[in-house]
Design an enzyme around this catalytic site. Sequence first.
Site, PDB file in Angstrom:
ATOM      1  N   MET A   8      11.410   5.915  -5.834  1.00  0.00           N
ATOM      2  CA  MET A   8      10.090   5.998  -5.204  1.00  0.00           C
ATOM      3  C   MET A   8       9.905   4.866  -4.215  1.00  0.00           C
ATOM      4  O   MET A   8      10.261   3.719  -4.492  1.00  0.00           O
ATOM      5  CB  MET A   8       8.998   5.950  -6.256  1.00  0.00           C
ATOM      6  CG  MET A   8       8.892   7.258  -6.960  1.00  0.00           C
ATOM      7  SD  MET A   8       7.359   7.400  -7.842  1.00  0.00           S
ATOM      8  CE  MET A   8       7.661   8.957  -8.668  1.00  0.00           C
ATOM      9  N   SER A   9       9.387   5.209  -3.047  1.00  0.00           N
ATOM     10  CA  SER A   9       9.166   4.232  -1.987  1.00  0.00           C
ATOM     11  C   SER A   9       8.061   4.769  -1.089  1.00  0.00           C
ATOM     12  O   SER A   9       7.945   5.988  -0.897  1.00  0.00           O
ATOM     13  CB  SER A   9      10.461   4.089  -1.178  1.00  0.00           C
ATOM     14  OG  SER A   9      10.173   3.489   0.070  1.00  0.00           O
ATOM     15  N   GLY A  25       5.529   4.381  -8.874  1.00  0.00           N
ATOM     16  CA  GLY A  25       6.266   3.146  -9.154  1.00  0.00           C
ATOM     17  C   GLY A  25       5.334   1.938  -9.135  1.00  0.00           C
ATOM     18  O   GLY A  25       5.367   1.091 -10.036  1.00  0.00           O
ATOM     19  N   HIS A  26       4.461   1.874  -8.119  1.00  0.00           N
ATOM     20  CA  HIS A  26       3.480   0.783  -8.060  1.00  0.00           C
ATOM     21  C   HIS A  26       2.548   0.842  -9.275  1.00  0.00           C
ATOM     22  O   HIS A  26       2.248  -0.172  -9.896  1.00  0.00           O
ATOM     23  CB  HIS A  26       2.581   0.917  -6.818  1.00  0.00           C
ATOM     24  CG  HIS A  26       3.267   0.705  -5.508  1.00  0.00           C
ATOM     25  ND1 HIS A  26       3.312   1.674  -4.528  1.00  0.00           N
ATOM     26  CD2 HIS A  26       3.911  -0.371  -5.004  1.00  0.00           C
ATOM     27  CE1 HIS A  26       3.947   1.200  -3.475  1.00  0.00           C
ATOM     28  NE2 HIS A  26       4.330  -0.028  -3.731  1.00  0.00           N
ATOM     29  N   GLY A  66       0.804  -1.219   0.000  1.00  0.00           N
ATOM     30  CA  GLY A  66       0.000   0.000   0.000  1.00  0.00           C
ATOM     31  C   GLY A  66       0.835   1.266   0.000  1.00  0.00           C
ATOM     32  O   GLY A  66       2.017   1.227  -0.327  1.00  0.00           O
ATOM     33  N   ALA A  67       0.192   2.388   0.380  1.00  0.00           N
ATOM     34  CA  ALA A  67       0.793   3.719   0.248  1.00  0.00           C
ATOM     35  C   ALA A  67       1.321   3.848  -1.184  1.00  0.00           C
ATOM     36  O   ALA A  67       2.491   4.118  -1.426  1.00  0.00           O
ATOM     37  CB  ALA A  67       1.898   3.948   1.272  1.00  0.00           C
TER      38      ALA A  67
END
Length: 292
Positions: free
Chosen positions: A196-197, A46-47, A41-42
């Site tokens: 991105m994280s 990137g996801h 999640g969050a």
Amino acid sequence: MFAFNFNNTTMHIFYGKAALRDYLKSIKTSNSTIGFVPTMGALHQGHLALMQKSLLENKNTVVSIFVNPTQFNNPEDLAKYPRTLEEDVKKLTALSPKIILYAPTVEDIYDGQPLSQSFDFDGLENQMEGEFRPGHFNGVGTIVKRLFEIVAPTNAYFGEKDFQQLQIVKKMVAKANLEVNVIGCPIYRESNHLAMSSRNERLSPHEREEAAIIYKTLTITKEKFQTESPESVTEWVKKAFENNTLFTLEYFVIADEETLLPSVIKEPNKKYRAFIAVFVNNIRLIDTISLN
Ligand code: PAF
């Protein structure tokens, strides 16, 4: 099942594995494929890029959102991990209401026993993240295997930021003869090139800006690696962080991409990668770059 309606589009959300399995069975046809993007999640760009690839390459796409307790060795990190389900659902619906979301509870996944299975990943688990986060990869192996069993994906998409995780998942799939293609996807970066994280959300604006140092270090590393030994490049990185008051270097390693063993000499026909982990204000950030 829950149908989420946003801007007049409806997305299927499942909180339990039994209902998800039934649904996936009901939409299965002889040539249909399932793309799967496991996440905690969050969600960030990137996801969403992984999901976009899955949507392009598969008839159906399942996304999971589950903050997996067994892969956290640090209770503070688990407690502070961002949980933004409502926002995430909006992002998913905006990307494509075709996405099927699985957002299970700990009970649904672990049946009252949130424990890791023990894996042998042929030593991949002992390096870098494995050394500094004991038990982490047993937790990752446990959850990814369980999610693969529930979703039964044709293709599963993982970001290369967690390159060690990607190699470990590929190893697990090969050793257990699982029928899923594990697909690694390029790292997505912010405008200052910070990878991105979800953890970036915890950085202050100043820390986030200054975190550009991580990728900058990696690009200089790549340049230096062309003419210098792995040891000399590693020494340079350690020195570069020595006087930095904001960022603490946890590790910097140049390793063989396949074995993840630290490299002392450069051998022809081998692929090398630099891996870095730093702390800023108790927040841990990792990144990696291919060197040749
Ligand atoms: O990379 C992640 O977000 C997690 O490690 C994963 C693969 C979703 C397993 O919890």
